[in-house]
Design an enzyme around this catalytic site. Sequence first.
Site, mmCIF file in Angstrom:
data_model
loop_
_atom_site.group_PDB
_atom_site.id
_atom_site.type_symbol
_atom_site.label_atom_id
_atom_site.label_comp_id
_atom_site.label_asym_id
_atom_site.label_seq_id
_atom_site.Cartn_x
_atom_site.Cartn_y
_atom_site.Cartn_z
ATOM 1 C CB CYS A 281 73.942 4.635 -18.313
ATOM 2 S SG CYS A 281 72.541 4.157 -19.297
ATOM 3 C CG HIS B 173 77.869 3.859 -19.444
ATOM 4 N ND1 HIS B 173 77.309 2.610 -19.525
ATOM 5 C CD2 HIS B 173 77.087 4.685 -20.180
ATOM 6 C CE1 HIS B 173 76.220 2.670 -20.284
ATOM 7 N NE2 HIS B 173 76.060 3.920 -20.688
ATOM 8 C CD GLN C 222 80.087 9.235 -25.000
ATOM 9 O OE1 GLN C 222 80.243 10.060 -25.904
ATOM 10 N NE2 GLN C 222 78.932 8.610 -24.824
ATOM 11 C CG ASP D 156 83.733 2.976 -21.660
ATOM 12 O OD1 ASP D 156 83.613 3.246 -22.870
ATOM 13 O OD2 ASP D 156 82.773 2.982 -20.864
ATOM 14 C CE LYS E 136 77.773 5.298 -26.884
ATOM 15 N NZ LYS E 136 76.556 5.919 -26.398
#
Length: 404
Positions: free
Chosen positions: A363, A122, A202, A199, A225
């Site tokens: 992104c 991202h 997700q 990261d 999220k």
Amino acid sequence: MYDIEEVRKDFPILGREVYGRPLVYLDNAATVQKPRCVVEAMADEYYNVNANVHRGVHFLSQQATELHEAARETVRRFLNARSTAEVVFTRGTTESINLVASCFGEAFMREGDEVIVSEMEHHANIVSWQLVQARKGIRLRVIPMNDRGELLLDEYEKLFNGRTRIVSVTHVSNVLGTVNPVRRMIETAHAHGVPVLVDGAQSAPHMAVDVQALDCDFFAFSGHKVYGPTGIGVLYGKESWLDRLPPYMGGGEMIGHVSFDHTTFAGLPLKFEAGTPDYVASTGLARALDYVSRLGMDRIQAHERELTRYALKRLRRIPDMRILGEAEEHDAVVSFLVGNIHHLDMGTLLDRLGIAVRTGHHCAEPLMRRLGVEGTVRASFGLYNTMAEVDALAEGVERVAKMF
Ligand code: PMP
């Protein structure tokens, strides 16, 4: 399995109609809808507790502080961090990554040093390092992937050299749905004496994450999220690393003592939390983490994997369908294009059928370039989505395809 119809009742927005049709919300990778308990916990805090946290002698301030620090403990438990000193509240994944890039870059990187990222990052995990690049002349090295959207681990190994200072890689791709083998990648990095930032934007919403089992040095995720409020996120960092990083921003909360000649900083985690924190959002986040933990992250993952498998199966039957991201390990995100129908046209027409998907580059422009596309249509699933909604998506896509 949890009772999906009961669970859906916890999310008032899912009962909405758009254009006179029942809403089919499949934009969960961008943000998820909120259960009533999260909004109620925040409203309750504003109505009954609200006061600035830390250092207040009065009753409300102490109660607000207790809620805020209890939320930190909930996050610690959610990630299985060793201590709450390792849980820093930020505004989200983007700020968490920027914090590490900026502070780690400042303390440990010099001109010519290298950070390893991947082709599927991202922008948050690319541009943050490019800012360090502009300041300090570091280099970004990029792990390539195969056409299925899986990182090439042999190539990854080859990127390490005496100038490698950190690896910063996504756990799950927000475009391809690929679940990267981060445990293995962390082992490789550690064998070279290099720390790893994961990261988790997700992954945290979709699977149980245990930062000690992963042995990651840093882990970032966003509250919005994972069924919590917007404007709050988390940076987990091993105490040994956080201790050695300089502060990110200066201000109240993050200091020990201040004089014009000499200022000392607060201990962890407050050293990284300048200014009034969003202490109401932390309560909302904690409530959200309790909510998903009660349903069970493993059950959420099983449900979403089933939705994903079914979506892939249904979509593949559509003529001229191109799925982007065919990794063996595939989570809750399906990107696709049909023939030469523009992603924006597909998204706009699906919207008219009540189906919310995301279109564009997500992104991840370097990834789009690698895939040779300008953008994709992305359907992404949450704990409340149903097989019937996947059917609605597939039927909608077929219908749009026939129009062209
Ligand atoms: N990384 C990944 C993989 C993401 O999917 C996102 C959100 N789309 C981010 C980082 C940034 O998250 P936020 O905007 O919540 O800071």
